[in-house]
Write a protein that holds these residues in place. Structure first.
Motif, PDB file in Angstrom:
ATOM      1  N   GLY A  18       5.317  -4.985   6.988  1.00  0.00           N
ATOM      2  CA  GLY A  18       4.150  -5.788   6.633  1.00  0.00           C
ATOM      3  C   GLY A  18       3.277  -6.168   7.818  1.00  0.00           C
ATOM      4  O   GLY A  18       2.140  -6.598   7.646  1.00  0.00           O
ATOM      5  N   TRP A  24      -1.297  -1.364   8.113  1.00  0.00           N
ATOM      6  CA  TRP A  24      -2.254  -2.343   7.594  1.00  0.00           C
ATOM      7  C   TRP A  24      -3.347  -2.613   8.622  1.00  0.00           C
ATOM      8  O   TRP A  24      -3.047  -2.797   9.795  1.00  0.00           O
ATOM      9  N   VAL A  49       2.694  -2.130  -6.430  1.00  0.00           N
ATOM     10  CA  VAL A  49       3.623  -3.159  -5.941  1.00  0.00           C
ATOM     11  C   VAL A  49       4.942  -3.082  -6.708  1.00  0.00           C
ATOM     12  O   VAL A  49       5.795  -3.944  -6.566  1.00  0.00           O
ATOM     13  N   ARG A  55       5.159   0.285   1.430  1.00  0.00           N
ATOM     14  CA  ARG A  55       4.316  -0.537   2.293  1.00  0.00           C
ATOM     15  C   ARG A  55       4.367  -1.997   1.824  1.00  0.00           C
ATOM     16  O   ARG A  55       4.227  -2.911   2.607  1.00  0.00           O
ATOM     17  N   ILE A  56       4.565  -2.180   0.519  1.00  0.00           N
ATOM     18  CA  ILE A  56       4.709  -3.543  -0.008  1.00  0.00           C
ATOM     19  C   ILE A  56       5.563  -3.447  -1.270  1.00  0.00           C
ATOM     20  O   ILE A  56       5.222  -2.714  -2.200  1.00  0.00           O
TER      21      ILE A  56
END
Ligand code: HEM
Length: 123
Positions: A18, A24, A49, A55-56
């Motif tokens: 993160g 990001w 998500v 990535r998340i």
């Protein structure tokens, strides 16, 4: 390529992912708009998500991921939307928010946001 021995417990470092500037743009900036579709349709988002994109992954990923993620997303949207619609949120000046991180069981704000809620409508 590295080899990982059978039976090794591994933990995916989501905190590092993160904060990775290769993943990001300005990772430490508070930019909620990065998660909003330019066309205002959730299906237009570049990433999911729900666990297919690491990535998340707020609900985890794979076989042990949260079994109630499909219920949780609309529920959280509804709660937040209802609370914002029903109340005005006024920050208490006596206790200003401090976003500096404090590591306890999880990573917490040094001084969390404290607010007074005022109903927007008279009953
Ligand atoms: C926004 C709300 C929620 C978030 C962010 C969330 C997140 C998570 C995460 C990160 C995990 C661990 C996944 C993993 O180990 O890889 C998990 C597991 C789990 N969640 Fe949720 N969850 C939410 C709501 C719920 C709700 C509403 C329920 C039940 C009604 C629920 C039931 C479970 C259960 C039973 C597991 C364990 C699954 C297993 O170990 O196989 N969660 N959740």
């Amino acid at each position: 390529m590295d080899t990982i021995a059978d039976g090794t417990t591994t933990i995916v470092n989501m905190r590092a992912i993160g904060r990775d500037p290769k993943i990001w743009v300005d990772p430490l900036e508070f930019m909620p708009e990065r998660f909003v579709s330019k066309l205002s349709r959730s299906t237009d988002l570049e990433f999911s998500v729900l666990g297919s994109d690491l990535r998340i992954a707020p609900f985890g990923s794979g076989r042990k991921s949260c079994p109630r993620k499909a219920l949780s997303l609309p529920t959280v949207n509804f709660w937040v939307g209802s609370l914002l619609d029903e109340y005005k949120w006024v920050q208490l000046n006596a206790s200003p928010v401090n976003l500096t991180q404090r590591l306890r069981l999880s990573c917490e704000m040094t001084n969390p946001l404290k607010v007074k809620m005022k109903p927007r409508r008279t009953p």
